[in-house]
Design a protein around this motif. Structure first.
Motif, PDB file in Angstrom:
ATOM      1  N   TRP A   1      42.706  32.111  41.288  1.00  0.00           N
ATOM      2  CA  TRP A   1      42.811  33.072  40.193  1.00  0.00           C
ATOM      3  C   TRP A   1      41.431  33.579  39.824  1.00  0.00           C
ATOM      4  CZ3 TRP A   1      47.489  34.769  39.205  1.00  0.00           C
ATOM      5  CH2 TRP A   1      48.590  33.950  39.425  1.00  0.00           C
TER       6      TRP A   1
ATOM      7  N   LEU B   1      53.097  38.786  32.104  1.00  0.00           N
ATOM      8  CA  LEU B   1      52.036  38.122  32.861  1.00  0.00           C
ATOM      9  C   LEU B   1      51.755  36.706  32.365  1.00  0.00           C
ATOM     10  CD1 LEU B   1      49.402  40.965  33.425  1.00  0.00           C
ATOM     11  CD2 LEU B   1      51.074  40.053  35.030  1.00  0.00           C
TER      12      LEU B   1
ATOM     13  N   GLN C   1      38.984  36.639  37.547  1.00  0.00           N
ATOM     14  CA  GLN C   1      38.971  37.509  36.376  1.00  0.00           C
ATOM     15  C   GLN C   1      39.323  38.947  36.735  1.00  0.00           C
ATOM     16  OE1 GLN C   1      38.204  36.789  32.839  1.00  0.00           O
ATOM     17  NE2 GLN C   1      39.051  34.972  33.815  1.00  0.00           N
TER      18      GLN C   1
ATOM     19  N   ARG D   1      47.190  40.533  37.080  1.00  0.00           N
ATOM     20  CA  ARG D   1      46.540  39.258  37.397  1.00  0.00           C
ATOM     21  C   ARG D   1      46.609  39.070  38.901  1.00  0.00           C
ATOM     22  NH1 ARG D   1      49.171  34.251  34.883  1.00  0.00           N
ATOM     23  NH2 ARG D   1      47.305  33.247  35.743  1.00  0.00           N
TER      24      ARG D   1
ATOM     25  N   LEU E   1      42.625  44.155  33.843  1.00  0.00           N
ATOM     26  CA  LEU E   1      42.603  42.806  34.395  1.00  0.00           C
ATOM     27  C   LEU E   1      42.003  41.878  33.341  1.00  0.00           C
ATOM     28  CD1 LEU E   1      41.503  44.834  37.098  1.00  0.00           C
ATOM     29  CD2 LEU E   1      42.580  42.812  38.075  1.00  0.00           C
ATOM     30  N   PRO E   2      42.090  40.554  33.511  1.00  0.00           N
ATOM     31  CA  PRO E   2      41.523  39.666  32.498  1.00  0.00           C
ATOM     32  C   PRO E   2      40.065  39.955  32.177  1.00  0.00           C
ATOM     33  CG  PRO E   2      42.902  38.422  34.000  1.00  0.00           C
ATOM     34  CD  PRO E   2      42.827  39.815  34.554  1.00  0.00           C
TER      35      PRO E   2
ATOM     36  N   HIS F   1      45.892  36.286  42.207  1.00  0.00           N
ATOM     37  CA  HIS F   1      45.504  35.029  42.848  1.00  0.00           C
ATOM     38  C   HIS F   1      44.987  35.402  44.236  1.00  0.00           C
ATOM     39  CE1 HIS F   1      45.915  31.143  44.927  1.00  0.00           C
ATOM     40  NE2 HIS F   1      45.757  30.616  43.724  1.00  0.00           N
TER      41      HIS F   1
END
Length: 277
Positions: free
Chosen positions: A214, A168, A216, A206, A243-244, A208
């Motif tokens: 992008w 990623l 979180q 991740r 996920l982030p 978009h």
């Protein structure tokens, strides 16, 4: 205009109580509100409104940060449910149908900060995504500036392109994400999800997002990634998606069943927005 600022594992929202009258804001006003320097700042604007479907208790509207409407938002619907619970309109463990722009979902608030949602059955037929393709396939080769990219495609109330990647952190994803989001084979655009398979019950992702860039976290993106990989037989029916911004749990036995998403919803602050565009 009074609002609540909320987030679901970092995917952040401005939520407005519009139960007395539907929310009517021009796209430029939504863009001004969503601006992180001169407005409140958010990935999406959510409204809680009276139901339009008599089988549902409420309706919620969704607008992206660029002012465009959205059909569904997985992290957003959990925030809507948590907001309704705090407002006294939804009891703990009470299963309630609420209506999104793409149709009804069933929500259940498990505790003060955790919500589970029946997101419906994933849709893989190209016309229902929508995707310009002759027939349904496990993957589709889409031409990009970097060359062809293999994507899985599914609708979770909004269109998704899912790409399996080994890393990623690959800088090429920064370029590929925006290209997939606006690819002409997705006539309504798509959320581009890049997924790394860590095991049969564990994914890293991740996304978009169309209209937001992008983020979180993307709840429907987590659902889409799990559904595409489950349909290929690569993951089990219960999957943890990192996920982030945090972790979601996705449960989907497979075709003929609806998919459930479980995760947190958090309040950040309350405010009043004055700078209408």
């Amino acid at each position: 205009m009074r609002f609540s600022k909320m987030h679901g594992i970092g995917n952040d929202f401005v939520l407005v109580d519009a139960r007395r009258a539907p929310l009517a804001l021009a796209p430029e006003a939504i863009r001004a509100l969503a601006d992180r320097h001169t407005g409140v700042g958010c990935d999406q604007l959510l409204s809680v409104e009276a139901p339009r479907d008599s089988s549902c208790a409420f309706y919620y509207g969704i607008w992206n940060a660029d002012g465009s409407p959205s059909g569904q938002c997985g992290n957003g619907v959990r925030c809507v449910a948590a907001w309704l619970h705090r407002a006294g309109a939804l009891a703990l463990e009470q299963a309630v149908r609420i209506e999104s722009p793409s149709g009804p979902v069933t929500v259940r608030v498990l505790d003060a900060g955790r919500v589970t949602v029946d997101m419906g059955e994933p849709l893989f037929d190209p016309p229902r995504i929508p995707l310009l393709a002759d027939a349904r396939a496990d993957s589709y080769a889409l031409a990009l500036a970097e060359g062809p990219v293999e994507v899985g495609a599914v609708s979770m109330g909004n269109p998704h392109a899912v790409v399996v990647v080994p890393d990623l952190a690959d800088p090429a994803l920064e370029r590929i994400g925006p290209q997939l989001t606006t690819h002409p084979h997705f006539p309504q655009g798509a959320n581009a999800g890049f997924v790394q398979v860590l095991g049969r019950g564990h994914l890293r992702l991740r996304v978009h997002e169309r209209g937001a860039g992008w983020t979180q976290a993307c709840g429907t993106g987590a659902c889409a990634a799990a559904a595409v990989l489950r349909a290929r037989g690569l993951v089990d029916e219960c999957v943890q998606v990192d996920l982030p911004g945090g972790r979601l749990q996705i449960d989907w036995p497979g075709a003929g069943h609806t998919l459930w998403m479980t995760g947190p919803a958090a309040f950040a602050f309350e405010g009043e927005w004055l700078a209408h565009a």
